[in-house]
Scaffold this active site. Sequence first.
Site, PDB file in Angstrom:
ATOM      1  N   LYS A 230       0.807  -1.216   0.000  1.00  0.00           N
ATOM      2  CA  LYS A 230       0.000   0.000   0.000  1.00  0.00           C
ATOM      3  C   LYS A 230       0.848   1.277   0.000  1.00  0.00           C
ATOM      4  CE  LYS A 230      -4.013  -2.169   2.184  1.00  0.00           C
ATOM      5  NZ  LYS A 230      -4.969  -2.144   3.313  1.00  0.00           N
TER       6      LYS A 230
ATOM      7  N   GLY B 149      -0.958  -0.759  15.228  1.00  0.00           N
ATOM      8  CA  GLY B 149      -0.296  -1.073  13.973  1.00  0.00           C
ATOM      9  C   GLY B 149      -0.207   0.149  13.088  1.00  0.00           C
TER      10      GLY B 149
END
Length: 214
Positions: free
Chosen positions: A60, A115
């Site tokens: 990503k 995260g």
Amino acid sequence: MDRFALIGSDIGHSESPELFRKAYGGRWKYDLIDEKDFDKALSIFTEGPYKAANVTSPFKTDAAAAADWKSAEVTACGAANILMKEDGILKAFNSDFLAISRLLSVYEGNVSVIGFGGAGKAAAAAAADAGRRVRIFHHDEIEDPVEDEIIIYTLPCAVPGYRNLQARVLIESNYKDPVCTDLDGVQWYVPGKDWLLAQAVTGYPLMTGEQTEF
């Protein structure tokens, strides 16, 4: 005929092709571009017959960096999960950001994101854009209990301390192997399939130019 794809590594388990088929009644082809090297995957996409592609882990941030044009959401979070080709320009969008914005519209409260990969960056940016106070914890920073009104868990697996998370609402990104389904400190659990569906509802029309049949 338009053609679409999912770019990622080890993505044979993905439910995106089936979700895309259901969304549009199987009218368009949706392929898996399953590669360990992002440049190779990107080349297959850009040189192939594809109009747009979803992008998943671990590419990503690479997708955002490769784009010629970035949406405001991509600029805000530094990650992209949609690439589109338009008049020779590679454009990047982020339906993770849009999905979290959609999910957060249902729940009030401040946010802690667990995260900080592509999904974590998008979640943190979307929460900040919604006016929430945002805290970010990396995978090795939750051995001491984390408590908040909303926790967004974006890690792909269990890490030390995850069972000590305490929240009124916990949103998990992982729909294949979720780990937060039965935490004692969580009042309301939002599964990864809800996140995936919210991505589809916001992202697929962007890719195709047509609303979904959901």
